[in-house]
Design a protein around this motif. Structure first.
Motif, PDB file in Angstrom:
ATOM      1  N   SER A 133       1.441  -1.714   0.227  1.00  0.00           N
ATOM      2  CA  SER A 133      -0.137   0.222   0.265  1.00  0.00           C
ATOM      3  C   SER A 133       0.695   1.548   0.203  1.00  0.00           C
ATOM      4  CB  SER A 133      -0.513  -0.350   0.629  1.00  0.00           C
ATOM      5  OG  SER A 133       0.307  -0.185   2.443  1.00  0.00           O
TER       6      SER A 133
ATOM      7  N   TYR B  20       1.214   3.251  -3.388  1.00  0.00           N
ATOM      8  CA  TYR B  20       0.939   5.210  -3.245  1.00  0.00           C
ATOM      9  C   TYR B  20       1.584   6.003  -3.403  1.00  0.00           C
ATOM     10  CZ  TYR B  20      -0.169   9.389  -2.151  1.00  0.00           C
ATOM     11  OH  TYR B  20      -0.809  10.783  -1.902  1.00  0.00           O
TER      12      TYR B  20
ATOM     13  N   ASN C 120      -5.477  -0.607  -2.294  1.00  0.00           N
ATOM     14  CA  ASN C 120      -5.812   0.797  -1.255  1.00  0.00           C
ATOM     15  C   ASN C 120      -4.674   1.429  -1.779  1.00  0.00           C
ATOM     16  OD1 ASN C 120      -5.177   1.213   2.349  1.00  0.00           O
ATOM     17  ND2 ASN C 120      -5.396   2.334   0.961  1.00  0.00           N
TER      18      ASN C 120
ATOM     19  N   TYR D 101      -6.604   3.673  -4.501  1.00  0.00           N
ATOM     20  CA  TYR D 101      -7.404   4.082  -4.112  1.00  0.00           C
ATOM     21  C   TYR D 101      -7.005   5.364  -3.341  1.00  0.00           C
ATOM     22  CZ  TYR D 101     -11.638   1.333  -5.663  1.00  0.00           C
ATOM     23  OH  TYR D 101     -12.362   0.786  -6.728  1.00  0.00           O
ATOM     24  N   ALA D 102      -6.019   5.594  -2.906  1.00  0.00           N
ATOM     25  CA  ALA D 102      -5.332   6.182  -2.200  1.00  0.00           C
ATOM     26  C   ALA D 102      -4.947   7.734  -2.684  1.00  0.00           C
ATOM     27  CB  ALA D 102      -4.103   5.708  -0.890  1.00  0.00           C
ATOM     28  N   ASN D 103      -5.597   8.786  -1.895  1.00  0.00           N
ATOM     29  CA  ASN D 103      -5.167   9.999  -2.944  1.00  0.00           C
ATOM     30  C   ASN D 103      -4.401  10.743  -1.783  1.00  0.00           C
ATOM     31  OD1 ASN D 103      -6.876   9.802  -4.839  1.00  0.00           O
ATOM     32  ND2 ASN D 103      -8.813   9.942  -3.468  1.00  0.00           N
ATOM     33  N   SER D 104      -3.873  10.251  -0.415  1.00  0.00           N
ATOM     34  CA  SER D 104      -2.887  10.938   0.277  1.00  0.00           C
ATOM     35  C   SER D 104      -2.392   9.776   1.071  1.00  0.00           C
ATOM     36  CB  SER D 104      -3.699  11.881   1.069  1.00  0.00           C
ATOM     37  OG  SER D 104      -4.310  11.028   2.066  1.00  0.00           O
TER      38      SER D 104
ATOM     39  N   ASP E 154      -2.561   9.421   4.021  1.00  0.00           N
ATOM     40  CA  ASP E 154      -3.088   9.470   4.856  1.00  0.00           C
ATOM     41  C   ASP E 154      -4.514   8.330   4.968  1.00  0.00           C
ATOM     42  OD1 ASP E 154      -2.172  11.665   6.642  1.00  0.00           O
ATOM     43  OD2 ASP E 154      -3.671  12.428   6.053  1.00  0.00           O
ATOM     44  N   ASP E 155      -4.725   8.788   3.846  1.00  0.00           N
ATOM     45  CA  ASP E 155      -5.401   7.675   2.623  1.00  0.00           C
ATOM     46  C   ASP E 155      -5.061   5.868   2.968  1.00  0.00           C
ATOM     47  OD1 ASP E 155      -7.619   9.368   2.285  1.00  0.00           O
ATOM     48  OD2 ASP E 155      -7.194   9.745   0.338  1.00  0.00           O
TER      49      ASP E 155
ATOM     50  N   SER F 241      -2.840   4.627   5.125  1.00  0.00           N
ATOM     51  CA  SER F 241      -3.253   4.120   7.067  1.00  0.00           C
ATOM     52  C   SER F 241      -4.475   3.949   7.279  1.00  0.00           C
ATOM     53  CB  SER F 241      -2.718   5.417   7.888  1.00  0.00           C
ATOM     54  OG  SER F 241      -2.974   6.237   8.496  1.00  0.00           O
ATOM     55  N   ILE F 242      -5.320   4.418   6.754  1.00  0.00           N
ATOM     56  CA  ILE F 242      -7.198   4.546   7.102  1.00  0.00           C
ATOM     57  C   ILE F 242      -7.453   3.137   7.005  1.00  0.00           C
ATOM     58  CG2 ILE F 242      -9.446   4.361   6.754  1.00  0.00           C
ATOM     59  CD1 ILE F 242      -8.542   7.680   5.803  1.00  0.00           C
TER      60      ILE F 242
END
Length: 256
Positions: A80, A84, A160, A163-166, A168-169, A171-172
């Protein structure tokens, strides 16, 4: 598979492996320390008061679950964050325009996550030898369950990352989804201790099947048939790998 795809697969996989090996103090050492604390606190201190579970000492009972927990966490986190980062640095676009299959890109990233997950699993296994004698009931089931679980969560980490844009996404999902499912996945207890209704509810959690199958490989006891556990693992792998392929083919979260 042509030579170009082989070169691409080897390159991506080596890059992913060198990435976590280069910073081994952050990627390989913390799981060993964390699991040592689990062994001391849950195994030695609390386990001595609990007694036996499933016909084994509590320490022996939780070892497979703790190994599996380390594999799940590290296989997921490796892919992930790596994928990213590749998106953030615009490296993924170079791979997408290269004349290599999307499956090669998936296999390279997932292979890196599997390598880290399996390596951490081996490290935690050696750490556990300082605390308890490990039983090996069926090595084939241990290896198959370990590999399928690492592939599954490495693929989930890839999705993950797509889809992540940052950051922070990234680690969600581990914080709010993966951690609760892992702790409620039968790592520290047998499902037979739960009321019948909650046993059925627990079976919705896919991690229950992974821990149960892995525990059978070590101890020969399981809450769920290892055949069912392996079947669920294969099914989830097919679904997530297909999903990851669809997302990359469509350029979801990658192509602007």
């Amino acid at each position: 598979m042509n030579s170009l795809n082989m070169v691409a697969l080897r390159t991506i996989w080596r890059k992913e492996c060198f990435r976590f090996l280069r910073i081994w103090i952050q990627t390989l050492l913390p799981p060993a320390i964390t699991m040592s604390l689990y062994f001391v606190i849950f195994g030695s201190l609390i386990g001595s008061r609990i007694g036996q579970m499933g016909g084994f000492s509590y320490m022996e009972f939780i070892v497979p679950g703790l190994i599996m927990m380390a594999v799940i966490t590290n296989a997921y986190a490796n892919v992930s964050s790596s994928f990213y980062s590749a998106k953030y640095q615009r490296n993924v676009e170079e791979m997408l325009v290269a004349p290599v299959s999307n499956w090669i890109i998936i296999a390279g990233f997932v292979g890196g996550g599997v390598a880290r997950g399996v390596l951490v699993g081996i490290i935690v296994t050696f750490v556990s030898l300082f605390f308890v004698d490990i039983h090996f009931h069926n090595l084939l089931i241990i290896f198959v369950t370990l590999f399928l679980t690492a592939v599954l969560f490495a693929t989930a980490g890839l999705i993950n990352g797509i889809y992540a844009n940052s950051f922070d996404d990234v680690s969600i999902v581990p914080t709010f989804v993966l951690t609760p499912l892992t702790y409620l996945g039968g790592v520290f207890y047998s499902l037979s201790l739960l009321p019948e209704f909650w046993q059925w509810v627990s079976k919705i959690n896919p991690i229950v099947y992974m821990v149960s199958g892995f525990r059978y490989g070590f101890l020969g006891v399981a809450d769920i048939s290892y055949v069912v556990s392996l079947s669920i693992l294969v099914l989830f792998n097919i679904v997530l790998l297909g999903w990851a392929y669809y997302l990359i083919k469509r350029g979801v979260g990658i192509r602007s």
